[in-house]
Design a protein around this motif. Structure first.
Motif, PDB file in Angstrom:
ATOM      1  N   UNK A 177       0.827  -1.207   0.000  1.00 25.65           N
ATOM      2  CA  UNK A 177       0.000   0.000   0.000  1.00 25.65           C
ATOM      3  C   UNK A 177       0.858   1.253   0.000  1.00 25.65           C
ATOM      4  N   UNK A 178       0.174   2.367  -0.150  1.00 24.75           N
ATOM      5  CA  UNK A 178       0.869   3.664  -0.209  1.00 24.75           C
ATOM      6  C   UNK A 178       1.633   3.939   1.074  1.00 24.75           C
ATOM      7  N   UNK A 179       1.103   3.510   2.237  1.00 22.58           N
ATOM      8  CA  UNK A 179       1.775   3.745   3.518  1.00 22.58           C
ATOM      9  C   UNK A 179       3.157   3.094   3.533  1.00 22.58           C
ATOM     10  N   UNK A 180       3.222   1.860   3.084  1.00 21.38           N
ATOM     11  CA  UNK A 180       4.505   1.145   3.076  1.00 21.38           C
ATOM     12  C   UNK A 180       5.451   1.759   2.053  1.00 21.38           C
ATOM     13  N   UNK A 193      10.371   3.269   0.165  1.00 23.30           N
ATOM     14  CA  UNK A 193      11.028   3.626  -1.091  1.00 23.30           C
ATOM     15  C   UNK A 193      10.982   5.114  -1.392  1.00 23.30           C
ATOM     16  N   UNK A 194      10.214   5.895  -0.659  1.00 24.17           N
ATOM     17  CA  UNK A 194      10.050   7.332  -0.917  1.00 24.17           C
ATOM     18  C   UNK A 194      10.704   8.065   0.252  1.00 24.17           C
ATOM     19  N   UNK A 195      11.927   8.598   0.060  1.00 26.86           N
ATOM     20  CA  UNK A 195      12.760   9.093   1.155  1.00 26.86           C
ATOM     21  C   UNK A 195      13.024  10.572   0.953  1.00 26.86           C
ATOM     22  N   UNK A 196      12.665  11.386   1.959  1.00 23.63           N
ATOM     23  CA  UNK A 196      12.939  12.817   1.915  1.00 23.63           C
ATOM     24  C   UNK A 196      13.873  13.178   3.049  1.00 23.63           C
ATOM     25  N   UNK A 197      14.373  14.407   3.018  1.00 24.84           N
ATOM     26  CA  UNK A 197      15.295  14.869   4.059  1.00 24.84           C
ATOM     27  C   UNK A 197      14.619  14.859   5.411  1.00 24.84           C
ATOM     28  N   UNK A 198      13.353  15.162   5.462  1.00 27.97           N
ATOM     29  CA  UNK A 198      12.634  15.225   6.735  1.00 27.97           C
ATOM     30  C   UNK A 198      12.419  13.861   7.344  1.00 27.97           C
ATOM     31  N   UNK A 243      18.165   1.150   7.075  1.00 26.07           N
ATOM     32  CA  UNK A 243      16.935   0.462   7.474  1.00 26.07           C
ATOM     33  C   UNK A 243      15.932   0.419   6.318  1.00 26.07           C
ATOM     34  N   UNK A 244      15.826   1.513   5.561  1.00 24.68           N
ATOM     35  CA  UNK A 244      14.871   1.553   4.459  1.00 24.68           C
ATOM     36  C   UNK A 244      15.255   0.549   3.377  1.00 24.68           C
ATOM     37  N   UNK A 245      16.559   0.493   3.068  1.00 21.53           N
ATOM     38  CA  UNK A 245      16.981  -0.476   2.052  1.00 21.53           C
ATOM     39  C   UNK A 245      16.733  -1.899   2.526  1.00 21.53           C
ATOM     40  N   UNK A 246      16.903  -2.126   3.824  1.00 20.46           N
ATOM     41  CA  UNK A 246      16.632  -3.453   4.373  1.00 20.46           C
ATOM     42  C   UNK A 246      15.146  -3.775   4.283  1.00 20.46           C
ATOM     43  N   UNK A 247      14.294  -2.777   4.570  1.00 17.69           N
ATOM     44  CA  UNK A 247      12.843  -2.987   4.469  1.00 17.69           C
ATOM     45  C   UNK A 247      12.428  -3.264   3.031  1.00 17.69           C
ATOM     46  N   UNK A 248      13.032  -2.536   2.073  1.00 24.00           N
ATOM     47  CA  UNK A 248      12.723  -2.782   0.667  1.00 24.00           C
ATOM     48  C   UNK A 248      13.071  -4.214   0.298  1.00 24.00           C
ATOM     49  N   UNK A 253      10.708  -4.929  -7.214  1.00 28.46           N
ATOM     50  CA  UNK A 253      11.364  -3.897  -6.432  1.00 28.46           C
ATOM     51  C   UNK A 253      10.870  -2.538  -6.898  1.00 28.46           C
ATOM     52  N   UNK A 254      10.645  -1.592  -5.951  1.00 28.78           N
ATOM     53  CA  UNK A 254      10.121  -0.286  -6.335  1.00 28.78           C
ATOM     54  C   UNK A 254      11.234   0.633  -6.811  1.00 28.78           C
TER      55      UNK A 254
END
Length: 747
Positions: free
Chosen positions: A128-131, A136-141, A676-681, A689-690
């Motif tokens: 879903x969009x939340x995941x 996969x959608x990473x911002x500075x914040x 962590x994000x790359x591990x989650x992907x 893969x997104x």
């Protein structure tokens, strides 16, 4: 998944913007406000759409994405995933009552629409969009990585059930609530307890109903019999009604045939009337004509009689005139007239002579006196004496004349001239009367002659009028023409009578067939074939049976209604055993189902608890191990061991103990969550893969760590993972150039 091309028709103020991306790592450079974040948001919008809800009073995504003064936003994106190339067209239009969205996903090879009603991210990436937004959608914040608990729950649900909306924790709570609703922990309450009590009460009601239900059974038997009779009568009624309707259609058919025959007869009458009318060149003698003919003949005959009478009257008048003119005068009348003339002449002469004599006598005496007195000469005496003598002579002659007239009067028996005049006037009056009689007879003759001429003229006029009337039928004798007219009138009257009868019959037949359609009647009778069978049908018997069935149905329906009302009244006070038994059976099934549900809930609670605990035990070490390896690569081995708890909060090992990443520098913490994000992907995206989107995500990293993170992305590119790195400086592009990455610029 690899994004090939994006095209913003209108999005966050950017219009008609097209960008082509390469496989692997794409470095997209641009100044602040050049649209880098707009590109990142557009990619997410194409995959998942835009939310209509704002949080904490902030604008919703739909409001943010709608450019100032614009009424719509959207565009298209071309990508490849799972061996197929797709095009996503998405547009959202602002309307008075909100927003209206249109979405179409097409297979570029077949040009056909696919994945109808689904977001491309959900269908192709399987998350879903939340995941997607938190992996996969990473911002500075995102360096602080908020929402870890929500993502953790979604991860557990995805790994456990392949559906991030199915929460194991919520499932356990629901199962426990279900178990308690079925049977309270003290065993006195809940659905199972209630069902047991209800079953006991229902069993008691069933026993009572069985003892009180004999009348209902009898009435139900009667109702069943009545329903059977209704069905039988309805069947018979339908059969006889159908036969009657067929017979009515047959009668309508025969009447249609009669109607056709009447129309044919009327056509024959039209031809006969036309022939009759042509008999006298279009003239149609009628009663009025015959009356005028007879009247004209009578008038002519009357005038002929009048002429004959006038001729007889003229002859009588002529005879009377001739008789009057031939009547002679009597001799006495002529003698009397002659005597009257002579007596009159003598009397007149006597008077004249008497007067002259007296005058002369007087003149002589006077003259003698004058002569004497005057002493005139003797001749004058002689003259005076001569005058006197002449007067005496004349007087004597007058006496003779008077004597002669007296003799004549006495010869007619009158004594005086007056009497003679009376006799003469009487004779004159008689003569005048005779003359007047002759004049009257002449006048009568002239009048009779004029009357005869007038009668002849009138007779000629009447004969001309009669001839004109006779000429309408060709002329001839009156009786013969009258016979022709009478024959015509008889024929016309016969035709008129036949026409009236035919038209009256047509009127009745038309009225009788008005309710039928000729084609429908023919179609209805077509299956019958031989219509002569209807001639043998006793329709009276069929109608009697139909009416009997109809009346019987009405009576049976009334009886059925009475029985149903009586049963309804009984059912209001007496319960039906069959229903109670069925309810008791249903209650038993319901109790069995509830008991099975209770047992299943007990089993599920134990199974899910054990499975969830085992899942968390297995997943967290995997994430920690892979993320630690990635972080070690980024930090050059300075930090290589990470811990990940149930909320995805990170810890790292240092100085012989575990510490929160909050003690790390911003750059190191950013690198930890990058790992962590790359591990989650790697963990969550199994089939596809997104594309990874980094919006100013390396701002706090130094050049060395930035190079290491880009190197990791290039390594992932070798595994088919596409990355889009958005940066406002040239540093990321300069570093990535060493690895052959694609470098793009936003103007």
């Amino acid at each position: 998944m690899r994004i090939e091309k994006i095209c913003m028709e209108s999005f966050m103020g950017k219009k008609d913007f097209t960008l082509t991306l390469a496989p692997g790592v794409n470095i997209l450079e641009g100044d602040n406000e050049s649209g880098k974040t707009t590109v990142a948001d557009f990619i997410r919008f194409m995959l998942y759409g835009a939310s209509s809800k704002g949080i904490g009073g902030a604008l919703s995504e739909r409001q943010r994405f709608l450019g100032f003064g614009e009424t719509a936003f959207g565009g298209y994106m071309e990508l490849s995933a799972r061996g197929t190339r797709y095009r996503i067209d998405r547009k959202i239009t602002a309307a008075a009552n909100g927003f209206r969205e249109s979405l179409q996903i097409s297979d570029l090879a077949t040009k056909s629409q696919v994945l109808k009603g689904e977001n491309a991210g959900d269908a192709l990436l399987g998350v879903p969009e939340t995941v997607f937004s938190r992996t996969a959608y990473i911002t500075q914040a995102d360096g602080a990585y908020s929402g870890g608990e929500e993502l953790s729950a979604a991860i557990e649900n995805l790994l456990f059930s392949a559906d991030e909306t199915v929460s194991t924790e919520k499932a356990l709570k629901k199962l426990d609530a279900l178990r308690v609703s079925l049977l309270h922990k003290n065993g006195k309450g809940g659905q199972l307890s209630d069902l047991a009590a209800e079953r006991e009460a229902l069993s008691a009601r069933l026993e009572k109903a069985l003892s009180d239900n004999s009348e209902i059974i009898a009435k139900e038997g009667s109702l069943a019999d009545t329903l059977k009779r209704i069905e039988d009568n309805r069947t018979e009624y339908s059969r006889t009604k159908k036969l009657c309707e067929l017979y009515d259609s047959y009668i309508a058919h025969t009447r249609f045939e009669k109607l056709d025959a009447v129309d044919a007869h009327l056509a024959e009458l039209d031809r006969a009337e036309a022939a009759l009318l042509a008999r006298f060149d279009g003239f149609a003698p009628d009663g009025e004509y015959l009356g005028r003919l007879r009247q004209a003949a009578e008038n002519a005959a009357a005038e002929e009689m009048r002429v004959a009478g006038a001729e007889r009257a003229l002859k009588v008048a002529a005879d009377a005139r001739a008789a009057a003119e031939e009547t002679p005068e009597t001799g006495e009348d002529r003698d009397l007239a002659d005597a009257a003339r002579r007596a009159g002449g003598a009397a007149k002469a006597a008077r004249t002579l008497n007067i002259i004599g007296i005058i002369l006598l007087l003149l002589g005496a006077a003259a003698a006196g004058v002569v004497y007195l005057l002493r005139l000469d003797a001749p004058l005496y002689a003259a005076a004496g001569g005058a006197a003598a002449a007067g005496v002579l004349l007087l004597i002659l007058a006496g003779v004349r008077r004597a002669k007239a007296g003799t004549l009067l006495r010869s007619f028996g009158v004594s005086s001239a007056g009497e003679l005049d009376e006799r003469l006037r009487a004779a004159e009056e008689s003569r005048t009367a005779a003359e007047e009689a002759r004049a009257h007879t002449r006048e009568r003759e002239a009048s009779a002659r004029a009357l005869l001429e007038s009668a002849k003229e009138t007779l000629a006029e009447k004969k001309r009028a009669l001839a004109d009337i006779l000429s309408r039928l060709g002329g001839g004798e009156t009786d013969a023409v009258a016979g022709l007219a009478e024959a015509y009138i008889r024929d016309a009257e016969k035709l008129r009578t036949e026409r009236q009868a035919a038209e009256e019959e047509k009127k009745h037949l038309t009225a009788e067939t008005r309710a039928y359609d000729r084609e429908t009647v023919a179609a209805t009778l077509a299956p019958v074939g031989d219509l002569s069978v209807f001639e043998k049908v006793d329709i009276t018997e069929y109608r009697r049976r139909r009416d009997f069935c109809e009346n019987a149905l009405a009576a049976l329906e009334s009886k059925k209604s009475d029985l149903e009302k009586a049963l309804a009244a009984l059912h209001a006070t007496v319960e039906k055993p069959a229903l109670l038994r069925a309810a008791l059976d249903a209650l038993d099934r319901q109790y069995a189902a509830a008991k099975a549900k209770y047992d299943a809930a007990e089993l599920a609670i134990r199974a899910i608890g054990n499975a969830s605990e085992g899942l968390r035990t297995r997943v967290s070490p995997r994430l920690a191990d892979y993320a630690g390896k990635l972080l070690s690569a980024v930090t050059g081995g300075s930090i290589g061991e990470l811990g990940v708890d149930s909320t995805l909060a990170l810890t790292y090992m240092a100085e012989g103990g575990a510490h929160s990443v909050e003690y790390m520098s911003k750059g190191t913490k950013e690198a930890a969550y990058f790992a962590l994000r790359l591990a989650l992907v790697d963990l969550l995206y199994k089939e596809e893969k997104p594309p990874l989107v980094f919006d100013e995500s390396f701002a706090y990293a130094d050049d060395r760590r930035t190079e290491r993170m880009l190197r990791l992305l290039c390594a992932l590119a070798g595994e088919g993972v596409q990355s889009v790195v958005l940066a406002c400086h040239s540093r990321e592009g300069d570093i990535a150039a060493k690895f052959g990455c694609t470098r793009l610029h936003l103007d």
